[in-house]
Write a protein that holds these residues in place. Structure first.
Motif, PDB file in Angstrom:
ATOM      1  N   VAL A  70       0.859  -1.178   0.000  1.00  8.32           N
ATOM      2  CA  VAL A  70       0.000   0.000   0.000  1.00  8.32           C
ATOM      3  C   VAL A  70       0.899   1.233   0.000  1.00  8.32           C
ATOM      4  CG1 VAL A  70      -1.857  -1.225   1.184  1.00  8.32           C
ATOM      5  CG2 VAL A  70      -0.161   0.066   2.524  1.00  8.32           C
ATOM      6  N   PRO A  71       0.359   2.435  -0.296  1.00  8.22           N
ATOM      7  CA  PRO A  71       1.203   3.630  -0.290  1.00  8.22           C
ATOM      8  C   PRO A  71       1.971   3.778   1.022  1.00  8.22           C
ATOM      9  CG  PRO A  71      -0.899   4.134  -1.310  1.00  8.22           C
ATOM     10  CD  PRO A  71      -1.019   2.740  -0.774  1.00  8.22           C
ATOM     11  N   GLY A  72       3.270   3.982   0.882  1.00 11.76           N
ATOM     12  CA  GLY A  72       4.156   4.012   2.026  1.00 11.76           C
ATOM     13  C   GLY A  72       5.040   2.789   2.107  1.00 11.76           C
ATOM     14  N   GLY A  73       4.670   1.719   1.383  1.00 13.71           N
ATOM     15  CA  GLY A  73       5.517   0.534   1.305  1.00 13.71           C
ATOM     16  C   GLY A  73       5.155  -0.603   2.221  1.00 13.71           C
ATOM     17  N   SER A  74       4.179  -0.438   3.097  1.00 15.16           N
ATOM     18  CA  SER A  74       3.801  -1.533   3.989  1.00 15.16           C
ATOM     19  C   SER A  74       3.076  -2.631   3.224  1.00 15.16           C
ATOM     20  CB  SER A  74       2.897  -1.022   5.116  1.00 15.16           C
ATOM     21  OG  SER A  74       3.596  -0.143   5.965  1.00 15.16           O
ATOM     22  N   TYR A 315       0.418   8.897   3.855  1.00 12.68           N
ATOM     23  CA  TYR A 315      -0.235   9.928   3.051  1.00 12.68           C
ATOM     24  C   TYR A 315       0.796  10.956   2.588  1.00 12.68           C
ATOM     25  CZ  TYR A 315      -4.288   7.498   4.636  1.00 12.68           C
ATOM     26  OH  TYR A 315      -5.198   6.488   4.863  1.00 12.68           O
ATOM     27  N   ARG A 316       0.665  11.397   1.344  1.00 14.78           N
ATOM     28  CA  ARG A 316       1.673  12.269   0.726  1.00 14.78           C
ATOM     29  C   ARG A 316       1.737  13.642   1.389  1.00 14.78           C
ATOM     30  NH1 ARG A 316       1.243  12.249  -5.721  1.00 14.78           N
ATOM     31  NH2 ARG A 316       3.394  13.017  -5.562  1.00 14.78           N
ATOM     32  N   ALA A 365     -12.425   2.869  -1.901  1.00 13.07           N
ATOM     33  CA  ALA A 365     -11.514   1.819  -2.365  1.00 13.07           C
ATOM     34  C   ALA A 365     -10.825   2.214  -3.671  1.00 13.07           C
ATOM     35  CB  ALA A 365     -12.282   0.511  -2.548  1.00 13.07           C
ATOM     36  N   THR A 366     -11.543   2.910  -4.543  1.00 11.83           N
ATOM     37  CA  THR A 366     -10.975   3.325  -5.824  1.00 11.83           C
ATOM     38  C   THR A 366      -9.776   4.252  -5.633  1.00 11.83           C
ATOM     39  OG1 THR A 366     -13.070   3.051  -7.012  1.00 11.83           O
ATOM     40  CG2 THR A 366     -11.476   4.577  -7.965  1.00 11.83           C
ATOM     41  N   VAL A 367      -9.831   5.131  -4.634  1.00 10.00           N
ATOM     42  CA  VAL A 367      -8.728   6.084  -4.430  1.00 10.00           C
ATOM     43  C   VAL A 367      -7.688   5.562  -3.450  1.00 10.00           C
ATOM     44  CG1 VAL A 367     -10.287   8.006  -4.906  1.00 10.00           C
ATOM     45  CG2 VAL A 367      -9.868   7.354  -2.522  1.00 10.00           C
ATOM     46  N   TYR A 368      -7.918   4.413  -2.842  1.00 17.12           N
ATOM     47  CA  TYR A 368      -7.092   3.952  -1.725  1.00 17.12           C
ATOM     48  C   TYR A 368      -5.618   3.770  -2.098  1.00 17.12           C
ATOM     49  CZ  TYR A 368      -5.290   0.972   2.007  1.00 17.12           C
ATOM     50  OH  TYR A 368      -4.525   0.459   3.019  1.00 17.12           O
ATOM     51  N   LEU A 369      -5.317   3.223  -3.271  1.00 20.70           N
ATOM     52  CA  LEU A 369      -3.934   2.951  -3.662  1.00 20.70           C
ATOM     53  C   LEU A 369      -3.254   4.137  -4.324  1.00 20.70           C
ATOM     54  CD1 LEU A 369      -4.201  -0.717  -4.997  1.00 20.70           C
ATOM     55  CD2 LEU A 369      -3.319   0.049  -2.784  1.00 20.70           C
ATOM     56  N   GLY A 370      -3.983   5.222  -4.509  1.00 18.86           N
ATOM     57  CA  GLY A 370      -3.373   6.429  -5.043  1.00 18.86           C
ATOM     58  C   GLY A 370      -3.370   6.552  -6.544  1.00 18.86           C
ATOM     59  N   GLY A 371      -3.998   5.620  -7.245  1.00 20.28           N
ATOM     60  CA  GLY A 371      -3.997   5.674  -8.703  1.00 20.28           C
ATOM     61  C   GLY A 371      -5.090   6.541  -9.283  1.00 20.28           C
ATOM     62  N   SER A 400      -0.147   8.824  -4.631  1.00 20.92           N
ATOM     63  CA  SER A 400       0.990   7.914  -4.484  1.00 20.92           C
ATOM     64  C   SER A 400       2.136   8.392  -5.352  1.00 20.92           C
ATOM     65  CB  SER A 400       0.600   6.486  -4.887  1.00 20.92           C
ATOM     66  OG  SER A 400       1.726   5.640  -4.938  1.00 20.92           O
ATOM     67  N   ASP A 401       3.367   8.245  -4.858  1.00 22.78           N
ATOM     68  CA  ASP A 401       4.536   8.658  -5.636  1.00 22.78           C
ATOM     69  C   ASP A 401       4.723   7.798  -6.881  1.00 22.78           C
ATOM     70  OD1 ASP A 401       5.064  10.614  -3.771  1.00 22.78           O
ATOM     71  OD2 ASP A 401       6.438   9.369  -2.605  1.00 22.78           O
ATOM     72  N   ALA A 402       4.316   6.547  -6.819  1.00 22.63           N
ATOM     73  CA  ALA A 402       4.384   5.642  -7.974  1.00 22.63           C
ATOM     74  C   ALA A 402       2.984   5.117  -8.261  1.00 22.63           C
ATOM     75  CB  ALA A 402       5.333   4.473  -7.693  1.00 22.63           C
ATOM     76  N   ALA A 403       2.670   4.943  -9.536  1.00 22.21           N
ATOM     77  CA  ALA A 403       1.356   4.420  -9.901  1.00 22.21           C
ATOM     78  C   ALA A 403       1.196   2.994  -9.391  1.00 22.21           C
ATOM     79  CB  ALA A 403       1.177   4.449 -11.412  1.00 22.21           C
ATOM     80  N   PRO A 404       0.031   2.646  -8.870  1.00 25.14           N
ATOM     81  CA  PRO A 404      -0.174   1.251  -8.448  1.00 25.14           C
ATOM     82  C   PRO A 404      -0.101   0.313  -9.642  1.00 25.14           C
ATOM     83  CG  PRO A 404      -2.239   2.484  -8.382  1.00 25.14           C
ATOM     84  CD  PRO A 404      -1.162   3.477  -8.658  1.00 25.14           C
TER      85      PRO A 404
END
Length: 410
Positions: A70-74, A315-316, A365-371, A400-404
């Motif tokens: 998930v965003p943050g790397g966990s 969170y960014r 859920a749609t926004v959860y991964l940052g995409g 998210s810094d990187a796209a899911p």
């Protein structure tokens, strides 16, 4: 009609698997022993269910035990819905709903806050709270006319063919895959048995194509990338290179491995599907129009436990917001949630404080991964701003810094 919904017994495996194949328009003969043995090894019967009408299996679903970035790397415990099917003779009787209800209740009991599915039909899973959370790029590149730009550092690389059946080669490829996992939301940690998936190579699953090919990239004797692919010969020099997987530790290795695919003799097309939407290739090709990029949906996500899921990621930007979440299918999520977090971590608890934003669990859920941007959903009325000024700040924080990315299906 009376059906029996129950956890799969080991002696029911063959009938359960055959019913699933038939629902997807396939048969056991076409599946091949290699793939069949793989699925039997990775599917835990205790996490799979079948619907039975007498001795006939009329519905199936497996629930893989994954850990997803998930965003943050966990890495977060995630239930992966697979093999979801209902027999044609038993459609529109609520059987799929019964299986989803049963499995989501079990995920909640097991404290697994996320669920994911790759949907063969995108309209199916929204009613169960799944939102499209990961997209992917497909390329069909005219490699006879498109070139890949060189990147600094390529001259220090050594590219060598490798044998994908070699256990040492597989271990090196898996190590490079594992290094990518914490970098991108949506990626799945390889659980035991799943390391076989990228190397399945039954001829019946690749008609007209070569066996799996592999090339390793190294620098100073250390592996820094690999690519696997198959070649589909066509008359003349019009063959197609089908990318299977590509992972690289740095920009030079990434560019060099892509260029290798463009240089395969007697081919004029490179076909690649399931690439991240921010794949650097799109900025390296000499002609983006002749790369024929298409954007497709890839992964649907469900927040089984909203509080635990939102607290599991970072969170960014700093966020302090109350979300009013509606969730008809998992009503334990239907409440106001106070989310506080930043790049270091987050908390998310129930609250009576007035809500700042309102949305469904599906859209969350749609926004959860940052995409997907929360602000984009607000523009079509799917997120409502109740407190002025909270939408833009929260949308920024959820990025998210990187796209899911989902590199492989399940």
């Amino acid at each position: 009609m009376t059906t029996d919904l129950r956890v799969l017994r080991t002696d029911e495996w063959d009938r359960w698997f055959e019913s699933m194949l038939l629902a997807f328009g396939r048969t056991g003969e076409g599946e091949g022993e290699e793939r069949r043995s793989f699925w039997q090894a990775v599917i835990d019967p205790e996490r799979a269910v079948g619907l039975w009408d007498g001795e006939e299996c009329v519905g199936a679903t497996a629930m893989h035990a994954f850990r997803m970035t998930v965003p943050g790397g966990s890495l977060v415990s995630t239930g992966g819905f697979g093999m979801v099917s209902v027999a044609t003779t038993h459609r529109r009787r609520g059987l799929l709903r019964a299986m989803m209800r049963y499995q989501l209740d079990r995920l909640r009991k097991w404290n697994e806050p996320l669920a994911v599915v790759t949907a063969t039909e995108p309209g199916i899973y929204g009613r169960f709270g799944f939102g499209p959370a990961v997209e992917e790029l497909w390329f069909d590149i005219d490699s006879s006319r498109v070139r890949v730009a060189e990147v600094a550092g390529e001259d220090a690389l050594v590219l060598r063919r490798a044998r994908p059946e070699d256990s040492v080669v597989r271990e090196l490829c898996e190590r490079l895959y594992a290094e990518d996992v914490p970098r991108r939301p949506g990626m799945l940690e390889r659980m035991p048995g799943w390391e076989r998936l990228p190397f399945l190579d039954d001829p019946r699953q690749r008609p007209g194509r070569s066996s799996l090919q592999c090339v390793m990239a190294s620098r100073d004797g250390e592996p820094v990338g690999f690519v696997t692919y198959r070649i589909e010969p066509r008359p003349g020099a019009n063959g197609i290179v089908h990318l299977s997987a590509l992972h690289a530790a740095d920009p030079a290795a990434h560019a060099a491995l892509w260029r290798l695919l463009f240089d395969v003799d007697l081919t004029s097309t490179v076909h690649a599907h399931g690439r991240p939407v921010d794949d650097p290739l799109q900025y390296l090709v000499s002609d983006v129009r002749r790369s024929n990029m298409q954007l497709r949906d890839a992964l649907y996500l469900r927040l089984v436990d909203v509080g635990a899921a939102l607290a599991a990621r970072t969170y960014r930007a700093p966020v302090d917001v109350v979300l009013d979440v509606s969730d008809a299918f998992c009503p334990w999520n239907e409440r106001r949630w106070l989310l506080r977090g930043d790049r270091q971590g987050a908390t998310c608890v129930r609250t009576e404080r007035p809500a700042d934003l309102a949305m469904t669990a599906r859209d969350l859920a749609t926004v959860y991964l940052g995409g997907v941007q929360m602000a984009a959903l607000a523009r079509v009325g799917r997120v409502r701003e109740l407190t002025a000024g909270t939408l833009d700040a929260t949308s920024l924080a959820f990025g998210s810094d990187a796209a899911p990315w989902l590199p492989h299906g399940f």
